[in-house]
Motif scaffolding. Structure first.
Motif, mmCIF file in Angstrom:
data_model
loop_
_atom_site.group_PDB
_atom_site.id
_atom_site.type_symbol
_atom_site.label_atom_id
_atom_site.label_comp_id
_atom_site.label_asym_id
_atom_site.label_seq_id
_atom_site.Cartn_x
_atom_site.Cartn_y
_atom_site.Cartn_z
ATOM 1 N N TRP A 56 0.941 -1.105 -0.201
ATOM 2 C CA TRP A 56 -0.027 -0.143 0.061
ATOM 3 C C TRP A 56 0.768 1.233 -0.034
ATOM 4 O O TRP A 56 1.812 1.305 0.814
ATOM 5 N N ILE A 57 0.581 2.112 -0.768
ATOM 6 C CA ILE A 57 1.366 3.337 -0.986
ATOM 7 C C ILE A 57 0.441 4.441 -0.717
ATOM 8 O O ILE A 57 -0.528 4.987 -1.384
ATOM 9 N N PRO A 58 0.552 5.183 0.454
ATOM 10 C CA PRO A 58 -0.321 6.077 0.861
ATOM 11 C C PRO A 58 -0.332 7.352 -0.080
ATOM 12 O O PRO A 58 -1.300 8.026 -0.448
ATOM 13 N N SER A 59 0.767 7.750 -0.474
ATOM 14 C CA SER A 59 0.915 9.067 -1.476
ATOM 15 C C SER A 59 2.078 8.825 -2.511
ATOM 16 O O SER A 59 3.363 8.497 -1.987
ATOM 17 N N LEU A 60 1.679 8.855 -3.679
ATOM 18 C CA LEU A 60 2.749 8.781 -4.853
ATOM 19 C C LEU A 60 3.897 9.826 -4.654
ATOM 20 O O LEU A 60 5.072 9.699 -4.911
ATOM 21 N N ALA A 61 3.563 11.067 -4.105
ATOM 22 C CA ALA A 61 4.389 12.083 -3.850
ATOM 23 C C ALA A 61 5.591 11.913 -2.844
ATOM 24 O O ALA A 61 6.913 12.250 -2.825
ATOM 25 N N ASP A 62 5.438 10.508 -1.951
ATOM 26 C CA ASP A 62 6.282 10.476 -1.083
ATOM 27 C C ASP A 62 7.409 9.144 -1.693
ATOM 28 O O ASP A 62 8.497 9.086 -0.852
ATOM 29 N N LEU A 63 7.257 8.979 -2.732
ATOM 30 C CA LEU A 63 8.188 7.858 -3.504
ATOM 31 C C LEU A 63 9.301 8.633 -4.282
ATOM 32 O O LEU A 63 9.137 9.628 -4.539
ATOM 33 N N PRO A 64 10.201 7.921 -4.162
ATOM 34 C CA PRO A 64 11.513 8.420 -4.824
ATOM 35 C C PRO A 64 11.223 8.550 -6.457
ATOM 36 O O PRO A 64 10.343 7.696 -6.750
ATOM 37 N N PRO A 65 11.763 9.529 -7.242
ATOM 38 C CA PRO A 65 11.263 9.840 -8.542
ATOM 39 C C PRO A 65 11.332 8.511 -9.478
ATOM 40 O O PRO A 65 10.454 8.571 -10.131
ATOM 41 N N ALA A 66 12.324 7.805 -9.443
ATOM 42 C CA ALA A 66 12.271 6.532 -10.216
ATOM 43 C C ALA A 66 11.464 5.787 -9.942
ATOM 44 O O ALA A 66 10.513 5.113 -11.014
ATOM 45 N N LEU A 67 10.776 5.216 -8.737
ATOM 46 C CA LEU A 67 9.690 4.410 -8.357
ATOM 47 C C LEU A 67 8.472 5.162 -8.620
ATOM 48 O O LEU A 67 7.668 4.291 -9.383
ATOM 49 N N ARG A 68 8.180 6.347 -8.727
ATOM 50 C CA ARG A 68 6.930 7.016 -8.668
ATOM 51 C C ARG A 68 6.842 6.968 -10.258
ATOM 52 O O ARG A 68 5.665 6.684 -10.804
ATOM 53 N N SER A 69 7.681 7.209 -11.076
ATOM 54 C CA SER A 69 7.661 7.197 -12.617
ATOM 55 C C SER A 69 7.284 5.717 -13.123
ATOM 56 O O SER A 69 6.350 5.721 -13.952
ATOM 57 N N LEU A 70 7.847 4.906 -12.514
ATOM 58 C CA LEU A 70 7.545 3.612 -12.888
ATOM 59 C C LEU A 70 6.092 3.197 -12.679
ATOM 60 O O LEU A 70 5.505 2.503 -13.673
ATOM 61 N N ILE A 71 5.663 3.460 -11.322
ATOM 62 C CA ILE A 71 4.236 3.181 -11.133
ATOM 63 C C ILE A 71 3.199 4.026 -12.041
ATOM 64 O O ILE A 71 2.116 3.453 -12.576
ATOM 65 N N GLU A 72 3.493 5.140 -12.313
ATOM 66 C CA GLU A 72 2.653 6.342 -13.009
ATOM 67 C C GLU A 72 2.696 5.802 -14.326
ATOM 68 O O GLU A 72 1.566 5.615 -14.984
ATOM 69 N N GLU A 73 3.873 5.328 -15.084
ATOM 70 C CA GLU A 73 3.773 4.676 -16.381
ATOM 71 C C GLU A 73 2.855 3.499 -16.484
ATOM 72 O O GLU A 73 2.225 3.235 -17.572
ATOM 73 N N GLU A 74 2.975 2.509 -15.510
ATOM 74 C CA GLU A 74 1.981 1.336 -15.437
ATOM 75 C C GLU A 74 0.508 1.932 -15.435
ATOM 76 O O GLU A 74 -0.144 1.331 -16.096
#
Length: 156
Positions: A56-74
């Protein structure tokens, strides 16, 4: 699960693989938004193919940029909800009618079966379903140009 505990990568087939802090691997996970319209960056679950939540990820803003980018791409590959910016014309004010609209993905047309396919999500937000089940999001009623608002008012 803390964002620091999430190790996410793509396998050779392009599927997401989550490795937890205890070393357990979950192949083929998919991110799913808890509130895709009202809070798209808050509350994202990583789900297995059989529907189990593994992170569970409470907020995408709290993720490192590379991880956030991977999740947003998916998420972009899984979700398809064009945002309407303008209503150019409608074939008729009676339904079914064909709507010509401008969206964030370009101009398109769709068939509205009935007024019940226009649902109010919030004060200024509508969700419009076409005859094929595609959902179009209209985020800001007040931000529409005068012609678009006039057309829409006939259906609301």
């Amino acid at each position: 699960m803390d964002a620091a505990q999430i190790d996410l990568a793509r396998d050779p087939y392009g599927k997401l693989v989550l490795t937890t802090a205890d070393g357990e691997r979950h192949a083929g996970v998919a991110p799913v938004r808890a509130f895709p319209i009202q809070a798209p960056d808050e509350g994202v679950s990583l789900m297995t193919g059989d529907g189990r939540e593994v992170a569970w990820i409470p907020s995408l803003a709290d993720l490192p940029p590379a991880l956030r980018s991977l999740i947003e791409e998916e998420l972009q590959g899984r979700e398809f909800m064009p945002v309407i910016h303008a209503i150019r014309s409608v074939s008729s004010y009676a339904t079914p009618s064909t709507w010509q609209v401008g969206t964030d993905r370009g101009d398109t047309s769709f068939v509205l079966r009935g007024e019940e396919d226009i649902r109010r999500i919030g004060q200024d937000t509508l969700l419009i379903s076409d005859s094929h089940g595609i959902h179009f999001l209209l985020r800001d009623l007040q931000g529409l140009d005068r012609q678009s608002r006039k057309i829409l008012d006939r259906f609301l």
